[in-house]
Design an enzyme around this catalytic site. Sequence first.
Site, PDB file in Angstrom:
ATOM      1  N   HIS A   1     -19.921 -14.008  -6.949  1.00  0.00           N
ATOM      2  CA  HIS A   1     -20.676 -15.071  -7.612  1.00  0.00           C
ATOM      3  C   HIS A   1     -19.741 -16.181  -8.092  1.00  0.00           C
ATOM      4  O   HIS A   1     -18.863 -15.955  -8.922  1.00  0.00           O
ATOM      5  CB  HIS A   1     -21.418 -14.461  -8.809  1.00  0.00           C
ATOM      6  CG  HIS A   1     -22.338 -15.389  -9.511  1.00  0.00           C
ATOM      7  ND1 HIS A   1     -22.277 -15.596 -10.872  1.00  0.00           N
ATOM      8  CD2 HIS A   1     -23.360 -16.145  -9.051  1.00  0.00           C
ATOM      9  CE1 HIS A   1     -23.232 -16.440 -11.227  1.00  0.00           C
ATOM     10  NE2 HIS A   1     -23.898 -16.794 -10.140  1.00  0.00           N
TER      11      HIS A   1
ATOM     12  N   HIS B   1     -21.291 -25.915 -10.722  1.00  0.00           N
ATOM     13  CA  HIS B   1     -22.578 -25.310 -11.059  1.00  0.00           C
ATOM     14  C   HIS B   1     -23.450 -26.201 -11.944  1.00  0.00           C
ATOM     15  O   HIS B   1     -24.617 -26.460 -11.633  1.00  0.00           O
ATOM     16  CB  HIS B   1     -22.369 -23.967 -11.756  1.00  0.00           C
ATOM     17  CG  HIS B   1     -23.651 -23.316 -12.194  1.00  0.00           C
ATOM     18  ND1 HIS B   1     -24.233 -23.575 -13.421  1.00  0.00           N
ATOM     19  CD2 HIS B   1     -24.465 -22.440 -11.571  1.00  0.00           C
ATOM     20  CE1 HIS B   1     -25.346 -22.887 -13.530  1.00  0.00           C
ATOM     21  NE2 HIS B   1     -25.516 -22.184 -12.419  1.00  0.00           N
TER      22      HIS B   1
END
Length: 258
Positions: A15, A59
Amino acid sequence: MPELPSSFTARPIAHRGLHDRAAGVIENSPAAFRRAVGAGYGIEMDLQLSADGVAMVFHDDTLDRLTAAKGPVRARSAAELADIRLTGSEDRIPTLAEVLALVDGAVPLLIELKDQSGGLGQAAPDLERAVAADLKGYAGDVAVMSFNPAMIGAMRDLAPDVPRGLVTCGYVPSQWPMLSPETCTALRSIGSFGAVGARFISHDWTDLGSPRVRELKAQGVPILCWTVKSPQAEAEARRVADSITFEGYLPPLDPPQD
């Protein structure tokens, strides 16, 4: 419609790369991606758009959490963003093109397009255009996904040969205050799966018991999941999921066999 390559279910997916802030390896950084490649894990990463239309690997929609800079990512050019250091490391914010060159097909890349509409709705497909252009000619295993079905529909038209998926969850309205309860219900149903040409989902691992997830699995749809943070959670998630996106521990490269 392109199928998800088997490499995405053959190994766990790190991730935002194999990051470790304590060691100076920051999420979505070149160091995190090199570390994932070295360990043999797949890579999940996130994309935002620069002011001049470049796909940037980051992100958040603002710079505040991960850098000393402030404000929206989209307010700055790619050159300006490339000069911003990720707090706790010497890495800067990379472009998608730079990460593609770094990975160069060594491991599968699972690319999440972050919502640009503010509400998982329609917006100008500027990020999608940038991603499609960068992926043209990339020879490695790659797939794109988003919480926003409209973005995946745009990728179907702009990059029809790139496998597409939806990032999904239970859409509890209290956890999605920017969405109406009706929108949450519609997204929870994953009803746009066929219409946007999706071929897989990446679902919240704590909601893998959802009847809709089990229905898709019964149809042969690959089920990925996010974000697993312990061996115990992995064992539970793999009862349904074909692969995991993980952080905070090192899962075995070879998934357990049924």
